[in-house]
Design an enzyme around this catalytic site. Sequence first.
Site, PDB file in Angstrom:
ATOM      1  N   TYR A   1      -3.345 -11.427   8.696  1.00 46.25           N
ATOM      2  CA  TYR A   1      -3.700 -12.481   8.690  1.00 46.25           C
ATOM      3  C   TYR A   1      -4.333 -12.868   7.266  1.00 46.25           C
ATOM      4  O   TYR A   1      -4.991 -12.106   6.765  1.00 46.25           O
ATOM      5  CB  TYR A   1      -4.769 -12.982   9.599  1.00 46.25           C
ATOM      6  CG  TYR A   1      -4.497 -12.909  11.088  1.00 46.25           C
ATOM      7  CD1 TYR A   1      -3.119 -12.952  11.381  1.00 46.25           C
ATOM      8  CD2 TYR A   1      -5.521 -12.806  12.060  1.00 46.25           C
ATOM      9  CE1 TYR A   1      -2.827 -12.877  12.664  1.00 46.25           C
ATOM     10  CE2 TYR A   1      -4.883 -12.927  13.265  1.00 46.25           C
ATOM     11  CZ  TYR A   1      -3.810 -13.102  13.771  1.00 46.25           C
ATOM     12  OH  TYR A   1      -3.226 -12.990  15.060  1.00 46.25           O
TER      13      TYR A   1
ATOM     14  N   SER B   1      -3.285 -18.636  21.295  1.00 43.11           N
ATOM     15  CA  SER B   1      -2.750 -20.120  21.212  1.00 43.11           C
ATOM     16  C   SER B   1      -2.870 -20.680  22.677  1.00 43.11           C
ATOM     17  O   SER B   1      -2.035 -21.600  22.991  1.00 43.11           O
ATOM     18  CB  SER B   1      -1.317 -20.251  20.647  1.00 43.11           C
ATOM     19  OG  SER B   1      -1.405 -20.141  19.365  1.00 43.11           O
ATOM     20  N   PRO B   2      -4.084 -20.719  23.394  1.00 42.87           N
ATOM     21  CA  PRO B   2      -4.248 -21.151  24.489  1.00 42.87           C
ATOM     22  C   PRO B   2      -3.959 -22.753  24.792  1.00 42.87           C
ATOM     23  O   PRO B   2      -3.493 -23.325  25.553  1.00 42.87           O
ATOM     24  CB  PRO B   2      -5.479 -20.814  24.987  1.00 42.87           C
ATOM     25  CG  PRO B   2      -6.289 -20.601  23.637  1.00 42.87           C
ATOM     26  CD  PRO B   2      -5.479 -20.166  22.913  1.00 42.87           C
ATOM     27  N   LEU B   3      -4.175 -23.363  23.548  1.00 41.21           N
ATOM     28  CA  LEU B   3      -4.011 -24.820  23.345  1.00 41.21           C
ATOM     29  C   LEU B   3      -2.783 -25.172  22.689  1.00 41.21           C
ATOM     30  O   LEU B   3      -2.684 -26.352  21.919  1.00 41.21           O
ATOM     31  CB  LEU B   3      -5.175 -25.306  22.886  1.00 41.21           C
ATOM     32  CG  LEU B   3      -6.676 -25.149  23.353  1.00 41.21           C
ATOM     33  CD1 LEU B   3      -7.718 -25.885  22.467  1.00 41.21           C
ATOM     34  CD2 LEU B   3      -6.644 -25.612  24.901  1.00 41.21           C
ATOM     35  N   ALA B   4      -1.976 -24.106  22.616  1.00 45.44           N
ATOM     36  CA  ALA B   4      -0.608 -24.136  21.881  1.00 45.44           C
ATOM     37  C   ALA B   4      -0.936 -24.565  20.503  1.00 45.44           C
ATOM     38  O   ALA B   4      -0.019 -25.394  19.831  1.00 45.44           O
ATOM     39  CB  ALA B   4       0.323 -25.481  22.597  1.00 45.44           C
ATOM     40  N   GLY B   5      -2.054 -23.866  19.905  1.00 41.80           N
ATOM     41  CA  GLY B   5      -2.256 -24.214  18.298  1.00 41.80           C
ATOM     42  C   GLY B   5      -2.657 -25.590  17.891  1.00 41.80           C
ATOM     43  O   GLY B   5      -2.663 -26.040  16.993  1.00 41.80           O
ATOM     44  N   GLY B   6      -3.063 -26.278  19.260  1.00 42.71           N
ATOM     45  CA  GLY B   6      -3.633 -27.768  19.042  1.00 42.71           C
ATOM     46  C   GLY B   6      -2.684 -28.807  19.318  1.00 42.71           C
ATOM     47  O   GLY B   6      -2.836 -30.038  19.638  1.00 42.71           O
TER      48      GLY B   6
ATOM     49  N   PHE C   1      -2.730 -31.255  21.921  1.00 38.71           N
ATOM     50  CA  PHE C   1      -3.680 -32.733  21.761  1.00 38.71           C
ATOM     51  C   PHE C   1      -3.030 -33.380  20.745  1.00 38.71           C
ATOM     52  O   PHE C   1      -3.192 -34.823  20.631  1.00 38.71           O
ATOM     53  CB  PHE C   1      -5.000 -32.402  21.687  1.00 38.71           C
ATOM     54  CG  PHE C   1      -5.654 -31.706  22.850  1.00 38.71           C
ATOM     55  CD1 PHE C   1      -5.745 -32.288  23.813  1.00 38.71           C
ATOM     56  CD2 PHE C   1      -6.055 -30.030  22.665  1.00 38.71           C
ATOM     57  CE1 PHE C   1      -6.227 -31.553  25.098  1.00 38.71           C
ATOM     58  CE2 PHE C   1      -6.257 -29.621  23.752  1.00 38.71           C
ATOM     59  CZ  PHE C   1      -6.697 -30.162  25.063  1.00 38.71           C
ATOM     60  N   THR C   2      -2.300 -32.852  20.038  1.00 39.03           N
ATOM     61  CA  THR C   2      -1.653 -33.819  18.612  1.00 39.03           C
ATOM     62  C   THR C   2      -0.109 -33.923  18.801  1.00 39.03           C
ATOM     63  O   THR C   2       0.310 -34.843  18.207  1.00 39.03           O
ATOM     64  CB  THR C   2      -1.816 -33.128  17.456  1.00 39.03           C
ATOM     65  OG1 THR C   2      -1.251 -31.671  17.412  1.00 39.03           O
ATOM     66  CG2 THR C   2      -3.422 -33.041  17.159  1.00 39.03           C
TER      67      THR C   2
HETATM   68  P1  NAP Z   1      -5.531 -22.710  19.889  1.00 39.32           P
HETATM   69  O1  NAP Z   1      -6.974 -22.463  20.242  1.00 39.32           O
HETATM   70  O2  NAP Z   1      -4.348 -23.048  20.749  1.00 39.32           O
HETATM   71  O3  NAP Z   1      -5.459 -23.478  18.591  1.00 39.32           O
HETATM   72  C1  NAP Z   1      -6.362 -23.770  17.649  1.00 39.32           C
HETATM   73  C2  NAP Z   1      -6.041 -24.952  16.792  1.00 39.32           C
HETATM   74  O4  NAP Z   1      -6.051 -26.076  17.378  1.00 39.32           O
HETATM   75  C3  NAP Z   1      -7.029 -25.369  15.613  1.00 39.32           C
HETATM   76  O5  NAP Z   1      -6.420 -25.608  14.503  1.00 39.32           O
HETATM   77  C4  NAP Z   1      -8.203 -26.226  16.293  1.00 39.32           C
HETATM   78  O6  NAP Z   1      -8.631 -27.308  15.148  1.00 39.32           O
HETATM   79  C5  NAP Z   1      -6.877 -27.076  17.107  1.00 39.32           C
HETATM   80  N1  NAP Z   1      -7.810 -27.843  18.151  1.00 39.32           N
HETATM   81  C6  NAP Z   1      -8.297 -27.418  19.056  1.00 39.32           C
HETATM   82  N2  NAP Z   1      -8.768 -28.272  20.057  1.00 39.32           N
HETATM   83  C7  NAP Z   1      -8.143 -29.223  19.580  1.00 39.32           C
HETATM   84  C8  NAP Z   1      -8.218 -30.773  20.078  1.00 39.32           C
HETATM   85  N3  NAP Z   1      -8.897 -31.203  20.975  1.00 39.32           N
HETATM   86  N4  NAP Z   1      -7.560 -31.587  19.348  1.00 39.32           N
HETATM   87  C9  NAP Z   1      -6.720 -31.433  18.198  1.00 39.32           C
HETATM   88  N5  NAP Z   1      -6.758 -30.009  17.785  1.00 39.32           N
HETATM   89  C10 NAP Z   1      -7.509 -29.127  18.469  1.00 39.32           C
HETATM   90  O7  NAP Z   1      -5.366 -21.193  19.265  1.00 39.32           O
HETATM   91  P2  NAP Z   1      -4.627 -20.587  17.733  1.00 39.32           P
HETATM   92  O8  NAP Z   1      -5.543 -20.767  16.690  1.00 39.32           O
HETATM   93  O9  NAP Z   1      -3.238 -20.896  17.645  1.00 39.32           O
HETATM   94  O10 NAP Z   1      -4.660 -19.059  18.369  1.00 39.32           O
HETATM   95  C11 NAP Z   1      -5.800 -18.352  18.741  1.00 39.32           C
HETATM   96  C12 NAP Z   1      -5.948 -17.073  18.159  1.00 39.32           C
HETATM   97  O11 NAP Z   1      -5.020 -16.151  18.718  1.00 39.32           O
HETATM   98  C13 NAP Z   1      -5.868 -16.983  16.675  1.00 39.32           C
HETATM   99  O12 NAP Z   1      -7.009 -17.025  15.880  1.00 39.32           O
HETATM  100  C14 NAP Z   1      -5.532 -15.459  16.607  1.00 39.32           C
HETATM  101  O13 NAP Z   1      -6.711 -14.758  16.647  1.00 39.32           O
HETATM  102  C15 NAP Z   1      -4.620 -15.045  17.920  1.00 39.32           C
HETATM  103  N6  NAP Z   1      -3.262 -15.110  17.726  1.00 39.32           N
HETATM  104  C16 NAP Z   1      -2.465 -14.077  17.922  1.00 39.32           C
HETATM  105  C17 NAP Z   1      -1.314 -13.884  17.601  1.00 39.32           C
HETATM  106  C18 NAP Z   1      -0.472 -12.729  17.846  1.00 39.32           C
HETATM  107  O14 NAP Z   1       0.673 -12.525  17.668  1.00 39.32           O
HETATM  108  N7  NAP Z   1      -1.091 -11.971  18.693  1.00 39.32           N
HETATM  109  C19 NAP Z   1      -0.517 -15.114  17.308  1.00 39.32           C
HETATM  110  C20 NAP Z   1      -1.403 -16.357  17.049  1.00 39.32           C
HETATM  111  C21 NAP Z   1      -2.719 -16.294  17.256  1.00 39.32           C
HETATM  112  P3  NAP Z   1      -9.877 -27.353  14.788  1.00 39.32           P
HETATM  113  O15 NAP Z   1     -10.294 -25.698  14.149  1.00 39.32           O
HETATM  114  O16 NAP Z   1     -10.077 -28.526  14.119  1.00 39.32           O
HETATM  115  O17 NAP Z   1     -10.916 -27.496  16.199  1.00 39.32           O
END
Ligand code: NAP
Length: 295
Positions: free
Chosen positions: A52, A206-211, A214-215
């Site tokens: 990262y 990515s429980p919210l599909a990385g945002g 919602f977008t």
């Molecule tokens: P996520 O919770 O699905 O997505 C987070 C993103 O969504 C942020 O940019 C956030 O923006 C945005 N978001 C959340 N709620 C929203 C809403 N209501 N409207 C618009 N945008 C919204 O998770 P993720 O960051 O993709 O993944 C979570 C964690 O999983 C990472 O931090 C990492 O630790 C881990 N990960 C692991 C792997 C792997 O290969 N093992 C791969 C990817 C990720 P804001 O910050 O502005 O709220």
Amino acid sequence: MERIKMGPIELSRVIQGYWRLTSWDWSPEKLADHMNTCVENGVTTFDTAAVYGGGECERQMGKALAFDPTLRSRIELVTKVGIVPKGENAAFSHYNTTYDHVMRACRDCLERLGTDYVDLLLIHREDPCLDPAECGRALKDLQAEGLIRAYGVSNFDPWKFQALNQATGQSLVTNQIECSPLCFEHFDSGMMDLLTGTGIHPMIWSPLAGGRLFTGSDEACVKVRAVLKELAEQYGTTESAIVYAWLAYHPVKALPICGSNRIDRLLEAVRGVEIRLEHVDWYRVYTASGQKVLR
Ligand code: NAP
């Protein structure tokens, strides 16, 4: 906040992910403050990885832990090794899960994080050239040396998971996998069934599909949002809380990783995993995107 026992360790049901940390431009003080607020809300587990920000994410976390030395004993750190990005040491991006690499990469993580141990070390990706015996020996040696308390994998398919699990005497404590109302890869592969049957709890990225949930403007996102809106009204909560409730409902007992930098959004996850969906509503979310059809 519920705590989940995973072999020799215990993690908070909701985990804070720091993949996006280097884009937040936070000082060590601000990050330490964020970690403390998470802990106050029961979220004690933090996810990162060697790759990262090219190691910068772990370095920033290390600076925050140095800023507030009381933090380390109150949290669990999860990191990952096994990806070698193109750069100084590699002409081509690749995976490396050999004994020497895993041993060295883990020590590098500890140095960047400024800690003597991590609670959980994961092999980051499903290396197609994985030698389970060799990789397993590295994980066991790191644990025996006290550098990691437990180990697992991420993004593994059921075959590689079983091979490495066998090589380590059934000691893998998790598989960190992608799952959301838009992503069903691990339902399709049988991974969810394997984990449920063996009582191993996945961490969900990515429980919210990385945002995108919602977008996104594509048809699948629009369809999912419509169902989430209806359920949010029905349960008197928010759309994202419904997603976390959906993830929490499955008998595999998953631990979602929230990737937002906003505490209000983390709290939606904390509240969401406490909501008990009606059985039928789990299927409404499962089928919402149109990718899944029940026969
Ligand atoms: P996520 O919770 O699905 O997505 C987070 C993103 O969504 C942020 O940019 C956030 O923006 C945005 N978001 C959340 N709620 C929203 C809403 N209501 N409207 C618009 N945008 C919204 O998770 P993720 O960051 O993709 O993944 C979570 C964690 O999983 C990472 O931090 C990492 O630790 C881990 N990960 C692991 C792997 C792997 O290969 N093992 C791969 C990817 C990720 P804001 O910050 O502005 O709220």
